[in-house]
Design an enzyme around this catalytic site. Structure first.
Site, PDB file in Angstrom:
ATOM      1  CB  SER A  27      -2.690  -1.575  23.247  1.00 55.00           C
ATOM      2  OG  SER A  27      -1.305  -1.621  23.199  1.00 55.00           O
ATOM      3  CE  LYS A  38      -0.383  -2.972  27.150  1.00 51.64           C
ATOM      4  NZ  LYS A  38      -1.558  -2.873  26.293  1.00 51.64           N
TER       5      LYS A  38
END
Ligand code: ADP
Length: 840
Positions: A731, A774
């Site tokens: 990611s 996140k």
């Protein structure tokens, strides 16, 4: 035993104090050693010594050695038996102890105690000088007559026994070969005599007296045997019971015991155990095993190590809740209120838990999935588990599985091992005392694996509703029904939960909290709880919301609320000191009022007087700094983004979401890429991918100085700070591209933007996991714009509305869009930095 005659014992002997049992010369006895001094003696004398002399010790009867080394030694019995330690066996079960096998050599008298610690040592005088009797005067006088009578009685006794038993035949031969004067000791040790009687024989230093003391005992045994044989004729089927060989002796007759006290005690104990076995209401299979073991135990001498093992086993069996259970008192509306009262936020989790409970109420024999709460530490997983137990009215037990790497931890050790014990499941059941508790299997993701078998496989059997009604612990060796137990598991991540185990569980994600949620949790739960724990009241301590916010942002950086709770605890402690000091002053001023006033109103007045003038203590910015020290975390985001070649990524860890800086620098070289910061393989690949993409798209995006490759003659170094943490996963792809684009173009990335997303070689942005955590991390760090893959748009639903409102989301499906959103004025822009260009 004629070899005894030559034995000269050392004049100084270490002393072993025994309480039960009397060692007589010529006999062998097992002694269990567990007190401090005796243990020391065994360790430093018997286990270290190498000569034959070092294995000779003095055994002092009738004295219990104090448990602790520091306690005074009680006065010692003056006569003891010097013995040769033939065998030492150590064991840790049920507590550390040794079992000694000791053969008695001769009597001695303690003349002077030389020292008491670490074990007593004494100057001794040897009493039995056997050689003097063996010669000549055997048939003389009264002594001769006595010894003859004793010998004949002994022969008569042995004659009454079954000669086909080898040990009896051996004894018969022994009678002839032993010197007569040793017979009282040898026989008194063998026949059924009480400790008191043995002690009398030991005390009889004079041989004539010894014969006189021992003869009646022998006669009594003969009479007993005669009686026994008479009844045997009347009841022939009792044959088997007659020859019970007990206590190292050869002689029979539990039911004809003349040794009242000891026997009664034993019998009582056994009867109690038997009663308990009957009362435990265990299933038939278990009952059968218990009855069998009980029978074995009755025949076993107590000094045998196996005795303790069997006894412990039986005690474990009777204590298990075979059919004891609590009644569920489930009321869904009440459960909802209770869950809401105990926990703020976590709506999704509470909803699922209520569904689960509702189904249980409708169908009590639920074979549903096991709930598994997955989330960062301190988000309330354990505490929800506890609430579930409360709503059901069940007992709660937590089993920590972190680091468990041996399947015996779950399933127990087989009883053949010394120190074997049941596994944690059975132990837990014993602790709670009912068979339908709520078991919280904490940290299932941290199960280990080792040569001792895979604990996850054992857990499978525990958790599988098809199998767990007959879970067999190795120690118990009979099935126990676990189907009534409600299992809940917790974990920080599903990645390391063994797949087969994960398959049995329904995973409920418990994400971290937003700052606002934390403030609410602190004020509703943590602060009142900590105040109570520290004996404070809200009248004494107030923490305003602004202070809580400051603690959250400057002193903690976590997804859960555990360190927030600790910080609040620290504040409470500091205030408690102040309050206590205040009380002291006022008590000195008005002592009578303080003690006598019981009524609450007066008490309140009191505390008004007692408190220093500034009560309640309000924790403001300055007080906070005083108590907790300077802020631990400063928001350094904007400072770090003042140079080209830095970008902020978003990472997911088992501890929750985090922001992560990516830094790049360049220097002259031959096109090498250096990566630092503990990266995994996937991360390294992302970095290579990013560079390849930039190279192939250099013309569109980067200022060039004529050459087609912007990296020609340049080395690139990419660094991911926080080098102590291993980072892996795809990611970070978009962040690396942005960071490199910034470096190569010389332009700054916007300081309020964070991003996440996997990239492909063709410049597409692929979805990634952990979006909620996140985004919360970006929000915590006060960032304003978050770039996420377009296909992750749906994940935003889980994020609280106020967080969504604070952030500007950019959904990117190509790297083009990412770069455009990451740089002010889009990318590429016509700005170029002359000094960077010159380097290319
Ligand atoms: P975990 O098991 O997830 O590591 P715990 O259940 O031990 O965390 O929770 C740590 C502390 O935080 C507990 O004192 C708990 O009461 C408190 N806590 C966590 N989440 C909440 C919440 N939503 N509401 C109230 N208290 C909470």
């Amino acid at each position: 035993m004629s070899s005894n005659s030559g034995i000269q014992i050392p004049s100084r002997l270490p002393l072993l104090c025994t309480h039960d049992g009397v060692l007589l010369p010529g006999s062998t006895m097992r002694i269990s050693v567990d007190t401090a001094r005796n243990m020391q003696l065994v360790k430093s004398r018997l286990l270290k010594g190498t000569s034959l002399k070092s294995t000779i010790i003095g055994v002092i009867p009738n004295t219990r050695d104090p448990e602790h080394d520091s306690e005074e030694l009680p006065s010692l019995h003056s006569i003891g038996t010097a013995g040769l330690a033939v065998q030492v066996v150590g064991s840790n079960w049920p507590k550390p102890h040794y079992t000694l096998l000791i053969t008695g050599l001769c009597r001695f008298r303690v003349t002077q105690l030389l020292r008491e610690r670490p074990f007593p040592v004494a100057e001794v005088e040897q009493l039995d000088k056997l050689e003097q009797y063996t010669e000549g005067d055997r048939a003389d006088g009264e002594l001769g007559e006595l010894s003859q009578r004793f010998y004949q009685a002994a022969v008569q006794l042995v004659g009454m026994l079954d000669m086909s038993v080898p040990v009896v035949a051996k004894l018969r031969r022994l009678l002839d070969s032993l010197p007569r004067e040793t017979l009282p000791d040898v026989l008194a040790a063998m026949i059924r005599t009480s400790n008191k009687e043995k002690l009398q024989v030991l005390n009889a230093v004079d041989l004539e007296e010894r014969f006189k003391k021992a003869l009646p005992l022998l006669t009594r045994q003969i009479e007993g045997l005669k009686l026994l044989q008479k009844t045997r004729k009347l009841r022939p089927d009792d044959d088997k019971r007659v020859l019970a060989i007990r206590k190292g002796g050869v002689f029979p007759g539990r039911q004809f015991s003349l040794d009242e006290e000891e026997e009664d005690e034993d019998g009582d104990d056994m009867a109690m155990l038997e009663k308990k076995v009957k009362a435990a209401a265990m299933p038939e299979a278990a009952l059968r095993v218990c009855v069998k073991e009980l029978k074995r135990l009755k025949k076993m001498p107590q000094s045998m190590p196996e005795y303790a093992l069997t006894r412990n086993y039986l005690e474990m069996m009777v204590e298990l809740p075979w059919s004891k259970s609590t009644t569920d008192c489930l009321d869904i509306p009440a459960a909802r209120v209770l869950l809401d009262n105990d926990h703020y936020a976590m709506e999704k989790l509470k909803r699922r838990v209520l569904e689960y409970l509702a189904v249980r109420q409708l169908k009590s024999t639920l074979k549903g999935p096991i709930l598994c709460f997955v989330g960062p530490p301190g988000v309330g997983k354990t505490s929800v588990g506890r609430s579930i137990a409360r709503t059901l009215g069940r007992e709660f037990h937590r089993i920590a599985l972190g680091g468990v790497c041996d399947q015996s931890d779950i399933r127990g050790h087989r009883r053949t091992y010394v120190g074997s014990m049941p596994g944690r499941i059975i132990n837990g059941l014993k602790t709670v005392g009912v068979n339908n508790p709520v078991f919280l299997l904490d940290e299932v993701d941290k199960l280990g694996k080792s040569l001792q078998g895979d604990p996850a496989a054992a857990l499978l059997e525990v958790l599988d509703p098809e199998q767990n009604h007959s879970f067999t612990d190795h120690y118990l060796n009979v099935p126990f029904d676990l189907s009534q137990v409600l299992f809940i598991a917790t974990a920080n991540t599903t990645a390391t939960i063994p797949p087969a185990l994960l398959d049995r569980m329904e995973v409920l994600q418990v994400p971290g909290y937003t700052q606002e949620e934390k403030v609410e949790i602190a004020h509703r739960h943590l602060i009142p709880h900590q105040l109570e724990q520290h004996g404070l009241t809200p009248q004494q301590l107030q923490i305003p919301q602004d202070t809580t916010k400051e603690i959250i942002s400057k002193y903690t950086r976590e997804a859960g609320v555990r360190s927030l709770e600790r910080k609040i605890g620290a504040i409470c402690r500091a205030v408690a000191v102040k309050v206590a000091e205040g009380h002291k002053v006022s008590r000195a001023e008005s002592p009578t009022e303080q003690h006598e006033d019981q009524n609450t109103e007066n008490k309140e007045e009191d505390s008004g007087i007692a408190s220093p003038p500034e009560m309640p203590i309000v924790i403001d910015h300055i007080a906070l700094k005083d108590i907790l020290g300077p802020p631990v975390f400063e928001m350094e985001v904007s400072e770090r983004l003042t140079l080209p070649g830095v970008a902020i990524g978003l990472a997911w860890t088992p501890m929750g979401g985090e922001i992560m800086f990516v830094e790049a620098s360049r220097m002259e070289g031959d096109g090498q890429l250096t990566l630092t910061g503990q990266l995994g393989d996937v991360m390294k690949e992302s970095a290579r991918l990013a560079i390849s993409w930039l190279r192939s798209n250099a013309k569109t995006y980067l200022p060039t100085n004529g050459s087609a490759d912007p990296l020609e003659g340049t080395d690139i170094h990419l660094h991911f700070p926080a080098g102590a943490v291993t980072k892996d996963g795809p990611s970070a792809g978009v962040t690396i591209v942005t960071c490199l684009a910034s470096l190569l173009s010389g332009r700054l990335v916007r300081s309020d933007v964070a991003m996440t997303g996997e990239i492909t070689l063709r410049g597409l942005v692929l979805p990634v996991g952990g979006i909620k955590d996140k985004v919360l991390a970006a929000h915590r760090a006060n960032l304003k714009r978050v770039i996420i893959p377009k296909r992750n748009e749906k994940d935003l639903e889980e994020i609280p509305a106020h967080v969504r409102a604070d952030l500007d989301f950019v959904f990117a499906s190509t790297l083009d869009e990412v770069l455009n959103a990451a740089f002010d004025g889009g990318f590429p822009a016509a700005v170029s930095h002359p000094q960077v260009v010159s380097k290319l």
